[in-house]
Enzyme design. Sequence first.
Site, PDB file in Angstrom:
ATOM      1  CG  ASP A  67      -1.668   1.269   1.420  1.00 56.27           C
ATOM      2  OD1 ASP A  67      -2.385   1.644   0.478  1.00 56.27           O
ATOM      3  OD2 ASP A  67      -1.549   1.885   2.491  1.00 56.27           O
ATOM      4  CG  ASP A 118      -1.843   7.681   0.155  1.00 60.98           C
ATOM      5  OD1 ASP A 118      -1.081   8.653   0.088  1.00 60.98           O
ATOM      6  OD2 ASP A 118      -2.572   7.312  -0.778  1.00 60.98           O
TER       7      ASP A 118
END
Length: 217
Positions: free
Chosen positions: A4, A6
């Site tokens: 991932d 953010d």
Amino acid sequence: MLFDMDGTLVDSERLWDVGLQELAAHYGGELSETARIAMVGTSMAVSMEILHTDLAQPWRDPAASAAWLEKRVAELFLTELRWRPGALALVQAVRAVPIPTALVTSSARSLVEVALDTLGRDSFDVIVCGDEVAANKPDPTPYLTAARLLDVPINRCVAIEDSPAGVASALAAGAAVLGVPSLVPIDPVDGLHLLETLTGVDLELLGGLLAPLDLSR
């Protein structure tokens, strides 16, 4: 490896905070903490719905709000984006092997292109963006798409996430999941390994999250 972006690789949630608060002020309101937390890890469409509801302005155009926000956050990404602790070293270790690697993010391609100036354009074999999949996290589609594009079985992938929505997406897809919470806590669930930081995480630890291969077949 499925990363991932953010809150996991980069400390960008604080920049989203700035953009969201500025957008709320632009609309004459103030974003509540409850609404902000509910947005973490979700798609832009869901986040804008939460924002508009929180401001008691459900008539707002989600596309217009998203465009305003993405433009502002892109400006912040250019100068303020920073790696989270241990993330850069881990990405470098994974690429040195090399291990097939994907970036799996709810952010739009336009923002990811800016972030790649920090993350490195050679850090990932595949990039799956939030505006390029039919369904976003917590749906499993983003992670299933990444595994398919890497041509790696999803059950041989480790996903690293910082949000409940991202963890739910990766688990539903069938990946082993390492959770490193940033803005909001992640509740323990089966199949999830939780750590406070990526500092010290190495390939041995990641490999240990995968079920042993059955070589008898």
